[in-house]
Design an enzyme around this catalytic site. Structure first.
Site, PDB file in Angstrom:
ATOM      1  N   ALA A 212      40.265  39.903  38.840  1.00 44.87           N
ATOM      2  CA  ALA A 212      40.953  40.195  37.539  1.00 44.87           C
ATOM      3  C   ALA A 212      42.449  39.495  38.363  1.00 44.87           C
ATOM      4  O   ALA A 212      42.828  38.351  37.857  1.00 44.87           O
ATOM      5  CB  ALA A 212      41.388  41.709  37.779  1.00 44.87           C
TER       6      ALA A 212
ATOM      7  N   ARG B  25      38.308  34.465  29.074  1.00 43.62           N
ATOM      8  CA  ARG B  25      37.338  34.653  29.872  1.00 43.62           C
ATOM      9  C   ARG B  25      37.990  36.752  29.143  1.00 43.62           C
ATOM     10  O   ARG B  25      39.537  36.738  29.196  1.00 43.62           O
ATOM     11  CB  ARG B  25      37.390  35.575  31.525  1.00 43.62           C
ATOM     12  CG  ARG B  25      36.818  34.624  32.403  1.00 43.62           C
ATOM     13  CD  ARG B  25      35.921  35.089  33.230  1.00 43.62           C
ATOM     14  NE  ARG B  25      34.798  36.518  33.337  1.00 43.62           N
ATOM     15  CZ  ARG B  25      34.565  37.095  33.972  1.00 43.62           C
ATOM     16  NH1 ARG B  25      35.041  36.550  35.599  1.00 43.62           N
ATOM     17  NH2 ARG B  25      34.123  38.051  34.811  1.00 43.62           N
TER      18      ARG B  25
ATOM     19  N   CYS C 119      30.985  46.217  42.739  1.00 48.38           N
ATOM     20  CA  CYS C 119      31.244  45.269  41.848  1.00 48.38           C
ATOM     21  C   CYS C 119      32.193  44.790  43.587  1.00 48.38           C
ATOM     22  O   CYS C 119      32.290  45.080  44.324  1.00 48.38           O
ATOM     23  CB  CYS C 119      31.878  44.879  40.642  1.00 48.38           C
ATOM     24  SG  CYS C 119      32.253  43.298  40.210  1.00 48.38           S
TER      25      CYS C 119
ATOM     26  N   ASP D  59      39.584  46.220  35.388  1.00 42.75           N
ATOM     27  CA  ASP D  59      39.841  44.322  34.602  1.00 42.75           C
ATOM     28  C   ASP D  59      41.296  44.840  33.848  1.00 42.75           C
ATOM     29  O   ASP D  59      42.400  43.883  33.136  1.00 42.75           O
ATOM     30  CB  ASP D  59      38.717  43.811  34.234  1.00 42.75           C
ATOM     31  CG  ASP D  59      37.825  42.552  34.639  1.00 42.75           C
ATOM     32  OD1 ASP D  59      37.179  43.834  35.789  1.00 42.75           O
ATOM     33  OD2 ASP D  59      38.071  42.137  35.839  1.00 42.75           O
TER      34      ASP D  59
ATOM     35  N   ASN E 239      35.933  48.544  33.620  1.00 43.49           N
ATOM     36  CA  ASN E 239      35.392  47.704  35.167  1.00 43.49           C
ATOM     37  C   ASN E 239      34.279  46.849  34.390  1.00 43.49           C
ATOM     38  O   ASN E 239      33.618  47.339  32.583  1.00 43.49           O
ATOM     39  CB  ASN E 239      36.088  48.615  35.998  1.00 43.49           C
ATOM     40  CG  ASN E 239      35.391  47.481  36.969  1.00 43.49           C
ATOM     41  OD1 ASN E 239      36.163  46.887  37.370  1.00 43.49           O
ATOM     42  ND2 ASN E 239      34.796  48.703  38.239  1.00 43.49           N
TER      43      ASN E 239
ATOM     44  N   LYS F 293      47.607  44.786  35.480  1.00 48.56           N
ATOM     45  CA  LYS F 293      45.682  45.698  34.960  1.00 48.56           C
ATOM     46  C   LYS F 293      46.664  46.042  33.778  1.00 48.56           C
ATOM     47  O   LYS F 293      45.203  46.171  32.416  1.00 48.56           O
ATOM     48  CB  LYS F 293      44.884  45.962  36.040  1.00 48.56           C
ATOM     49  CG  LYS F 293      44.800  45.367  37.108  1.00 48.56           C
ATOM     50  CD  LYS F 293      44.008  44.457  37.221  1.00 48.56           C
ATOM     51  CE  LYS F 293      43.587  43.764  38.528  1.00 48.56           C
ATOM     52  NZ  LYS F 293      43.111  45.023  39.521  1.00 48.56           N
TER      53      LYS F 293
END
Ligand code: RUB
Length: 317
Positions: free
Chosen positions: A24, A65, A130, A199, A209, A235
């Site tokens: 992000a 996105r 991640c 995110d 996320n 965010k």
């Protein structure tokens, strides 16, 4: 393709879409720089035409996105931050606004890292999911403070962004154990913190996320392991203040299984959601550059930053 959208904007949009640029914070940074490229290249003959080009560039970037709100937040920061009565003045204003945005992004991550590091003690073991630069900033500051940490890193199928985390933690001198995603629960008793990025954060404190975060958080709660989310205020998702939900991106199924294997196993339906929603009750702390928040009180910070909600980035710009 939108008329007047500069090549660099289209290339950045393509790089975000194909995940050459991903995460992000990196997406926000790239989007702001792409708007600057548009401004530099513009031969618009009026301030209105110049602003129109920037809005078209913003739309092209926005559509890449859907889940990471840092993208529209970055576009909004630039589009609503610029002022000037002439094209030259507007162009200069874009330069200054983008530079300011990028500096704020860097500072926010560094400040957030200081806050997150305070939660980590010498000898702690951290489990990651991640690849999040905000989460890694917390570990980096803790390591700089002389704390010895170890990490259990989930590979994070289907795209294995955990490999990037493993590499970057190794570079920091943090010993890494890489595991398959389904081994996470097995290791949670050995872990002092689950540490992930985000995110988007919704007004009720839900954390959006990478897919798999919510299952990890539920397992961590069951095991009594605290879950810490490292997320800059960039965010925070302003539209969730007025009841909107966050779109969850689905990606190409070829990321999950290749065509040949799929055929060989009877051609099943395949699904590939990229993100999931972790309810606030499974999260212990959201760490931002403004301090740490219990997820349920993040809404007060959102009201302070955004008022009662905002429009899409190009509206009113
Ligand atoms: C990346 C991901 C990260 C957040 C936060 O997903 O889910 O945890 O984006 O990253 P993808 P950061 O690989 O699909 O973009 O802290 O760097 O902003």
């Amino acid at each position: 393709m939108r008329m007047g959208v500069h090549r660099e904007v289209r290339e950045t949009a393509e790089a975000i879409d194909t995940m050459e640029i991903r995460g992000a914070a990196a997406i926000a940074d790239a989007a702001a720089r792409a708007l600057r490229a548009q401004a530099r290249a513009s031969d618009a003959d009026s301030p209105e035409a110049f602003r129109g080009e920037l809005r078209a560039a913003a739309r092209t970037l926005f559509e890449t996105r859907p889940t990471a709100v840092s993208l529209p937040n970055a576009l909004r920061y630039v589009l609503h931050g610029i002022e000037g009565a002439t094209v030259a003045a507007l162009r200069e204003s874009v330069e200054a606004t983008v530079a300011e945005f990028c500096v704020r992004l860097d500072h926010a991550q560094a400040d957030l890292g200081e806050v997150g590091a305070n939660r980590l003690r010498d000898g702690d073991v951290v489990m990651t999911h991640c690849h999040s630069t905000d989460a890694l900033a917390c570990i980096e500051v803790a390591v700089d403070q002389g704390k010895e940490l170890a990490a259990i890193v989930k590979e994070t199928r289907p795209r294995n962004q955990g490999h990037i985390t493993a590499e970057e933690l190794s570079e920091l001198g943090v010993p890494v154990t890489l595991i398959v995603d389904s081994a996470a629960r097995h290791y949670l008793n050995d872990v002092d913190h689950v540490l992930v990025g985000a995110d988007s954060i919704a007004a009720d404190g839900s954390v959006i996320n990478k897919i798999g975060t919510s299952g990890l958080a539920v397992n961590a709660r069951d095991r009594g392991t605290p879950v810490m989310v490292a997320a800059q205020t960039l965010k925070l998702h302003p539209a969730t203040l007025t009841g909107h939900t966050v779109d969850i991106e689905t990606r190409d199924v070829s990321e999950v299984v290749d065509r040949e294997t799929r055929t060989a196993i009877g051609d099943p339906d395949v699904a590939n959601p990229a993100f999931d929603v972790t309810p606030p009750r499974y999260v212990d702390a959201i760490v931002t550059e403004r301090g740490q928040y219990p997820p349920e009180s993040v809404v007060t910070l959102m009201r302070e930053l955004f008022g009662e909600g905002t429009t899409r980035p190009w509206e009113g710009a």
